[in-house]
Design a protein around this motif. Structure first.
Motif, PDB file in Angstrom:
ATOM      1  N   ALA A   1       0.819  -1.208   0.000  1.00  0.00           N
ATOM      2  CA  ALA A   1       0.000   0.000   0.000  1.00  0.00           C
ATOM      3  C   ALA A   1       0.857   1.263   0.000  1.00  0.00           C
ATOM      4  N   ASN A   2       2.143   1.124   0.333  1.00  0.00           N
ATOM      5  CA  ASN A   2       3.062   2.259   0.375  1.00  0.00           C
ATOM      6  C   ASN A   2       3.808   2.399  -0.949  1.00  0.00           C
ATOM      7  N   PRO A   3       4.421   3.561  -1.201  1.00  0.00           N
ATOM      8  CA  PRO A   3       5.228   3.723  -2.420  1.00  0.00           C
ATOM      9  C   PRO A   3       6.343   2.692  -2.484  1.00  0.00           C
ATOM     10  N   SER A   4       6.702   2.288  -3.689  1.00  0.00           N
ATOM     11  CA  SER A   4       7.719   1.250  -3.876  1.00  0.00           C
ATOM     12  C   SER A   4       9.103   1.842  -4.119  1.00  0.00           C
ATOM     13  N   ILE A   5      10.113   1.144  -3.585  1.00  0.00           N
ATOM     14  CA  ILE A   5      11.516   1.487  -3.787  1.00  0.00           C
ATOM     15  C   ILE A   5      12.220   0.285  -4.395  1.00  0.00           C
ATOM     16  N   LEU A   6      12.993   0.512  -5.449  1.00  0.00           N
ATOM     17  CA  LEU A   6      13.830  -0.521  -6.051  1.00  0.00           C
ATOM     18  C   LEU A   6      15.279  -0.214  -5.700  1.00  0.00           C
ATOM     19  N   LEU A   7      15.930  -1.112  -4.963  1.00  0.00           N
ATOM     20  CA  LEU A   7      17.325  -0.929  -4.555  1.00  0.00           C
ATOM     21  C   LEU A   7      18.215  -1.816  -5.410  1.00  0.00           C
ATOM     22  N   ILE A   8      19.225  -1.222  -6.058  1.00  0.00           N
ATOM     23  CA  ILE A   8      20.069  -1.938  -7.023  1.00  0.00           C
ATOM     24  C   ILE A   8      21.502  -2.001  -6.494  1.00  0.00           C
ATOM     25  N   HIS A   9      22.034  -3.224  -6.408  1.00  0.00           N
ATOM     26  CA  HIS A   9      23.388  -3.412  -5.870  1.00  0.00           C
ATOM     27  C   HIS A   9      24.451  -3.146  -6.936  1.00  0.00           C
TER      28      HIS A   9
ATOM     29  N   ASN B   1      25.108  -8.369  -4.384  1.00  0.00           N
ATOM     30  CA  ASN B   1      23.882  -9.138  -4.227  1.00  0.00           C
ATOM     31  C   ASN B   1      22.880  -8.372  -3.390  1.00  0.00           C
ATOM     32  N   ARG B   2      21.678  -8.889  -3.331  1.00  0.00           N
ATOM     33  CA  ARG B   2      20.556  -8.204  -2.675  1.00  0.00           C
ATOM     34  C   ARG B   2      20.803  -7.938  -1.199  1.00  0.00           C
ATOM     35  N   ASP B   3      21.557  -8.817  -0.523  1.00  0.00           N
ATOM     36  CA  ASP B   3      21.757  -8.663   0.917  1.00  0.00           C
ATOM     37  C   ASP B   3      22.652  -7.494   1.281  1.00  0.00           C
ATOM     38  N   ASN B   4      23.342  -6.905   0.285  1.00  0.00           N
ATOM     39  CA  ASN B   4      24.138  -5.713   0.562  1.00  0.00           C
ATOM     40  C   ASN B   4      23.282  -4.572   1.116  1.00  0.00           C
ATOM     41  N   TRP B   5      21.993  -4.571   0.757  1.00  0.00           N
ATOM     42  CA  TRP B   5      21.102  -3.477   1.133  1.00  0.00           C
ATOM     43  C   TRP B   5      20.317  -3.745   2.415  1.00  0.00           C
ATOM     44  N   SER B   6      20.474  -4.899   3.028  1.00  0.00           N
ATOM     45  CA  SER B   6      19.584  -5.280   4.129  1.00  0.00           C
ATOM     46  C   SER B   6      19.598  -4.282   5.275  1.00  0.00           C
ATOM     47  N   ARG B   7      20.771  -3.776   5.626  1.00  0.00           N
ATOM     48  CA  ARG B   7      20.858  -2.876   6.780  1.00  0.00           C
ATOM     49  C   ARG B   7      20.210  -1.520   6.507  1.00  0.00           C
ATOM     50  N   VAL B   8      20.268  -1.050   5.268  1.00  0.00           N
ATOM     51  CA  VAL B   8      19.555   0.174   4.911  1.00  0.00           C
ATOM     52  C   VAL B   8      18.055  -0.095   4.868  1.00  0.00           C
ATOM     53  N   ALA B   9      17.685  -1.254   4.310  1.00  0.00           N
ATOM     54  CA  ALA B   9      16.268  -1.606   4.188  1.00  0.00           C
ATOM     55  C   ALA B   9      15.577  -1.658   5.547  1.00  0.00           C
ATOM     56  N   HIS B  10      16.313  -1.990   6.584  1.00  0.00           N
ATOM     57  CA  HIS B  10      15.753  -2.029   7.943  1.00  0.00           C
ATOM     58  C   HIS B  10      15.045  -0.716   8.287  1.00  0.00           C
ATOM     59  N   TYR B  11      15.577   0.399   7.792  1.00  0.00           N
ATOM     60  CA  TYR B  11      15.007   1.723   8.095  1.00  0.00           C
ATOM     61  C   TYR B  11      13.903   2.111   7.104  1.00  0.00           C
ATOM     62  N   LEU B  12      13.798   1.397   5.993  1.00  0.00           N
ATOM     63  CA  LEU B  12      12.854   1.776   4.941  1.00  0.00           C
ATOM     64  C   LEU B  12      11.540   1.013   4.988  1.00  0.00           C
ATOM     65  N   THR B  13      11.603  -0.275   5.353  1.00  0.00           N
ATOM     66  CA  THR B  13      10.405  -1.123   5.256  1.00  0.00           C
ATOM     67  C   THR B  13       9.236  -0.678   6.151  1.00  0.00           C
ATOM     68  N   PRO B  14       9.453   0.027   7.271  1.00  0.00           N
ATOM     69  CA  PRO B  14       8.275   0.486   8.025  1.00  0.00           C
ATOM     70  C   PRO B  14       7.422   1.502   7.274  1.00  0.00           C
ATOM     71  N   TYR B  15       8.020   2.168   6.270  1.00  0.00           N
ATOM     72  CA  TYR B  15       7.322   3.266   5.596  1.00  0.00           C
ATOM     73  C   TYR B  15       7.113   3.048   4.099  1.00  0.00           C
ATOM     74  N   TYR B  16       7.875   2.125   3.505  1.00  0.00           N
ATOM     75  CA  TYR B  16       7.841   1.943   2.059  1.00  0.00           C
ATOM     76  C   TYR B  16       7.813   0.461   1.700  1.00  0.00           C
ATOM     77  N   HIS B  17       7.384   0.195   0.476  1.00  0.00           N
ATOM     78  CA  HIS B  17       7.431  -1.157  -0.085  1.00  0.00           C
ATOM     79  C   HIS B  17       8.783  -1.308  -0.772  1.00  0.00           C
ATOM     80  N   VAL B  18       9.605  -2.218  -0.295  1.00  0.00           N
ATOM     81  CA  VAL B  18      11.003  -2.314  -0.728  1.00  0.00           C
ATOM     82  C   VAL B  18      11.237  -3.599  -1.518  1.00  0.00           C
ATOM     83  N   ILE B  19      11.861  -3.461  -2.684  1.00  0.00           N
ATOM     84  CA  ILE B  19      12.223  -4.588  -3.543  1.00  0.00           C
ATOM     85  C   ILE B  19      13.732  -4.529  -3.809  1.00  0.00           C
TER      86      ILE B  19
END
Length: 344
Positions: free
Chosen positions: A77-85, A90-108
């Motif tokens: 239901a929230n705006p989507s963010i596409l994070l590119i490594h 690999n995708r897990d490079n972004w996990s620590r940043v994503a921790h702060y984003l997922t409460p407010y945004y849809h993260v892929i």
């Protein structure tokens, strides 16, 4: 338990770093994974824990002859963010940043083709234009293309820039971190001699520490046995890493600073630029050059005592700057929409 978690945290930073610019478990056609490149179980298990802590879950989707692996978190239901490594990350490079984003945004966060767990044919074209086109098909398949916020680190920044230029109506915002490019004025070693990236290949025992200090301003301390296992894994992947760098060198012969500038100037999306001041791969001066090329870029954010990998070295600072920019950019109307003439 606190001490154990701290140790695991250092291990994760090491593991994530090694996938961030040059190293990662490469993706092959089904059935061709070399056993020597298998990720140690202790690291694999912790990465799964990090996904969970960040509110992410692992998913796959088949599109043509590509089997995409990606992490997803937050409400649709929230705006989507596409994070590119970055290159071979690999995708897990972004996990620590994503921790702060997922409460407010849809993260892929996808594993790009030839990286991580995403599987492609052996003859897959890894050029940036083709990867960007395949990424668009992925975005459309999972239905997040409308008003998409795109962020890219290192080589992922180049892919994010191409995406925003090619799909201007659908790109709501752009976030570039230590972004690769073919710069005219920035005296960065990567631009002057792309072959210098080969210095970041771990090809023999003892290479690991030197590469860590090239990529990070303050490399984390890692227990010896775990560091040894990681180094052995990277040595086993050296040949594949060499092939990826050869492709980057080829791209830099095809594209010029002028063609890169024309592409960048065509981006309509509001843009945030962030750089580690101590980046030894792509000099911090590139941030200001990018600012002059982009139509709607804010003043670059420069983080002190940070190298090439702010999404690992300073994940909270990255999020602290990105979240206000995201909130503001969601209110912006795409200027291209005002220029449309009704068909009727």
């Amino acid at each position: 338990m606190k001490g154990l978690h701290s140790t695991f945290g250092r291990v994760l930073k090491c593991a994530s770093l090694c996938g961030l610019f040059i190293f990662s478990q490469p993706s092959f056609a089904a059935g061709n994974h070399p056993a020597a490149a298998a990720q140690p179980a202790i690291l694999q298990n912790y990465l799964v824990q990090e996904r969970k802590a960040a509110g992410l879950s692992s998913k796959t989707v088949q599109i043509g002859n590509i089997t995409w692996s990606y992490n997803e978190g937050g409400s649709r239901a929230n705006p989507s963010i596409l994070l590119i490594h970055g290159l071979a990350g690999n995708r897990d490079n972004w996990s620590r940043v994503a921790h702060y984003l997922t409460p407010y945004y849809h993260v892929i966060i996808p594993d790009l083709p030839t990286n991580g767990d995403t599987k492609v044919p052996e003859n897959f074209d890894i050029s940036i234009p083709n990867v960007t086109e395949q990424l668009r098909q992925f975005v459309e398949k999972i239905d997040i293309e409308d008003r998409l916020n795109v962020a890219g680190h290192s080589l992922g920044g180049s892919i994010a820039t191409v995406y925003a230029a090619q799909y201007p109506f659908d790109t709501q915002s752009l976030f570039l971190l230590n972004s690769a490019g073919i710069y005219k004025h920035a005296l960065t070693p990567y631009t002057q001699n792309p072959s210098s990236l080969k210095q970041l290949i771990v090809s023999k025992p003892g290479d690991f520490d030197g590469v860590m200090h090239q990529l990070m301003q303050n490399p984390p301390a890692v227990p010896f046995k775990l560091k040894q296992a990681q180094e052995q894994q990277l040595i086993a992947q050296a040949e594949q890493t060499q092939k990826m760098i050869d492709q980057v060198v080829t791209l830099n012969r095809i594209y010029t600073p002028d063609s890169f500038a024309r592409l960048t100037k065509s981006v309509e999306a509001p843009t945030l630029i962030l750089w580690g001041r101590q980046d030894k791969i792509i000099n911090v001066e590139a941030a200001n050059e990018l600012k002059t090329l982009l139509k709607r870029a804010e003043a670059p954010v420069i983080l002190n005592n940070v190298g090439h990998v702010p999404i690992i070295e300073a994940e909270q600072a990255v999020a602290d700057h990105y979240l206000p920019f995201l909130a503001k950019s969601q209110k912006f109307k795409n200027p291209l929409m005002d220029k449309l003439i009704p068909l009727n």
